[in-house]
Design a protein around this motif. Structure first.
Motif, short mmCIF file in Angstrom:
data_model
loop_
_atom_site.label_atom_id
_atom_site.label_comp_id
_atom_site.label_asym_id
_atom_site.label_seq_id
_atom_site.Cartn_x
_atom_site.Cartn_y
_atom_site.Cartn_z
N ASP A 79 11.54 5.87 -0.79
CA ASP A 79 11.40 7.35 -0.19
C ASP A 79 12.10 8.58 -1.41
N LYS A 80 13.03 8.17 -1.95
CA LYS A 80 14.05 9.02 -2.81
C LYS A 80 13.19 9.13 -4.17
N TYR A 81 12.10 8.15 -4.46
CA TYR A 81 11.39 8.33 -5.93
C TYR A 81 10.14 9.20 -5.55
N GLY A 82 9.74 9.53 -4.36
CA GLY A 82 8.41 10.44 -4.19
C GLY A 82 7.44 9.35 -3.74
N ILE A 83 7.89 8.19 -3.47
CA ILE A 83 6.64 6.92 -3.11
C ILE A 83 6.61 6.77 -1.54
N ILE A 84 5.52 7.01 -1.24
CA ILE A 84 5.46 6.67 0.48
C ILE A 84 4.74 5.46 0.71
N VAL A 85 5.72 4.62 1.37
CA VAL A 85 5.15 3.18 1.57
C VAL A 85 4.15 3.33 2.90
N LEU A 86 3.12 2.82 2.67
CA LEU A 86 2.15 3.04 4.12
C LEU A 86 2.04 1.56 4.86
N ASP A 87 2.04 0.82 4.07
CA ASP A 87 2.01 -0.63 4.80
C ASP A 87 2.27 -1.78 3.73
N THR A 88 2.71 -2.73 4.18
CA THR A 88 3.02 -4.18 3.36
C THR A 88 2.55 -5.29 4.10
N SER A 89 1.94 -6.28 3.27
CA SER A 89 1.38 -7.69 3.75
C SER A 89 2.20 -8.74 3.00
N ASN A 133 0.79 -1.37 -0.03
CA ASN A 133 -0.03 -0.11 0.02
C ASN A 133 0.93 1.44 0.09
N PHE A 134 0.75 2.04 -0.87
CA PHE A 134 1.66 3.39 -1.05
C PHE A 134 0.78 4.51 -1.67
N ARG A 135 1.33 5.68 -1.69
CA ARG A 135 0.63 6.85 -2.19
C ARG A 135 1.94 7.59 -2.78
N LEU A 136 1.52 8.53 -3.44
CA LEU A 136 2.40 9.53 -4.21
C LEU A 136 2.77 10.69 -3.40
N ASP A 137 3.77 11.22 -3.28
CA ASP A 137 4.01 12.31 -2.20
C ASP A 137 3.81 13.55 -3.09
N PRO A 138 2.73 14.37 -2.74
CA PRO A 138 2.35 15.44 -3.63
C PRO A 138 3.21 16.34 -3.75
N GLU A 179 8.40 15.71 -10.02
CA GLU A 179 9.57 14.85 -10.48
C GLU A 179 9.38 13.55 -10.86
N VAL A 180 8.17 13.00 -10.07
CA VAL A 180 7.54 11.63 -10.73
C VAL A 180 6.95 11.61 -11.97
N ARG A 181 6.52 12.71 -12.31
CA ARG A 181 6.10 12.89 -13.96
C ARG A 181 7.28 13.16 -14.80
N ARG A 182 8.37 13.68 -14.51
CA ARG A 182 9.67 13.73 -15.26
C ARG A 182 10.43 12.73 -15.34
N LYS A 183 10.56 11.91 -14.17
CA LYS A 183 11.22 10.79 -14.10
C LYS A 183 10.76 9.22 -14.54
N GLN A 184 9.42 8.99 -14.00
CA GLN A 184 8.77 7.85 -13.91
C GLN A 184 7.63 7.94 -14.92
N GLY A 185 6.97 9.06 -15.20
CA GLY A 185 6.11 9.13 -16.14
C GLY A 185 4.54 8.53 -15.46
N THR A 186 3.94 7.50 -15.90
CA THR A 186 2.59 6.86 -15.57
C THR A 186 2.67 5.97 -14.12
N LEU A 187 1.45 6.18 -13.64
CA LEU A 187 1.42 4.98 -12.56
C LEU A 187 1.70 3.60 -12.81
N ALA A 188 1.58 3.26 -13.88
CA ALA A 188 1.86 1.98 -14.43
C ALA A 188 3.60 1.74 -14.42
N ASN A 189 4.15 2.69 -14.97
CA ASN A 189 5.53 2.90 -15.05
C ASN A 189 6.31 2.89 -13.59
#
Length: 282
Positions: free
Chosen positions: A162-172, A96-101, A106-116
């Motif tokens: 974290d350095k990619y602007g992705i915040i991990v909320l929980d893992t199972s 479970n994660f969400r993008l850092d607003p 930077e996410v758009r510039r480096k990673q592009g879409t959510l699928a990427n």
């Protein structure tokens, strides 16, 4: 006639102008809903600063808005690794994660879409984080100490994403599997442990039974000793007579044909008297 044609031309031009103004107006604004963030690109170049919820002005026709979902996302990602004892271990994680607003541009510039983001960032980093966590323990420890394995995995994955602007909320840990060879080894070990426990139980049972026999033997010996002391003491003959009477009662309380009695109440010398002789006399 010319006046009428001129009026029609003016109406047409006015209609075109109004339509153009409407189209420009519709393409000059963007509405960002709650839980979203937008990145505006003008002539193919992303502009700094994410567009958060609300209405925003944008240059018409030359700008594109990419909208990202900032709510919690969930994806299942497989991973494989070798443990400390070189056993193959595979797992499947629900992340479970969400993008850092703040970093969405930077996410758009480096990673592009959510699928990427999922395929190019989260999946490989999940694999690396699992390798770090699995390499710290044996396959048996990974199974018996599953919570500790998850803690190490969460820490490693959070630091990497974290350095990619992705915040991990929980893992199972959805699934955790090991090689067939280890499965057979675990089964054989369990069978051996069960046999060993059974052997210990049988040994303890035999030991307890032997101790019970010893205790019963000691009890009989003590009873015989006390009986012997009682017979030697004064009045012991009465005890012996009482035992004889009890024995007759247990046999049906029938008077025996041969009665053993003491010749003297004070003496311990018995004599035999045949009651059949008395019964046969007229």
């Amino acid at each position: 006639m010319k006046i009428q044609q001129f009026g029609n031309w003016q109406s047409t031009v006015l209609g075109i102008v109004l339509a153009t103004l409407v189209i420009l107006g519709l393409n000059s604004f963007i509405i960002i809903n709650p839980g979203q963030a937008g990145v505006i690109s003008i002539l193919g170049k992303a502009k700094d600063g994410a567009l958060l919820e609300g209405i925003h002005v944008k240059p018409p026709f030359i700008s594109v808005i990419d909208v990202y979902d900032l709510t919690v996302q969930k994806f299942e990602v497989p991973a494989e690794s070798s443990t400390k004892d070189l056993q193959n271990l595979s797992a499947r994680f629900a992340i479970n994660f969400r993008l850092d607003p703040i970093q969405v541009v930077e996410v758009r510039r480096k990673q592009g879409t959510l699928a990427n983001i999922v395929s190019k960032i989260i999946a490989p980093q999940t694999q690396e984080a699992f390798k770090i966590a699995a390499a710290r323990r044996t396959v048996e420890e990974a199974i018996t100490k599953r919570s500790e394995l998850k803690e190490d995995f969460d820490q490693a994955l959070g630091d990497r994403l974290d350095k990619y602007g992705i915040i991990v909320l929980d893992t199972s840990v959805v699934d955790l599997a090991f090689s067939p060879e280890f499965a057979r080894a675990v089964e054989e070990k369990q069978i051996a442990e069960q046999r060993a426990q059974r052997a210990v139980y049988v040994a303890r049972e035999a030991e307890q039974e032997a101790q019970a026999d010893v205790n019963r033997a000691k009890g009989r010996a003590e009873a015989q000793r006390l009986l012997a002391e009682t017979l030697k003491a004064q009045g012991g003959q009465l005890v012996l007579q009482k035992e004889a009477i009890e024995a007759w009662k247990s046999g049906g309380a029938q008077m025996p044909k041969v009665l053993v009695m003491g010749g003297d109440l004070k003496s311990g010398v018995p004599f035999i008297y045949n009651l059949g002789n008395v019964q046969n006399q007229p």
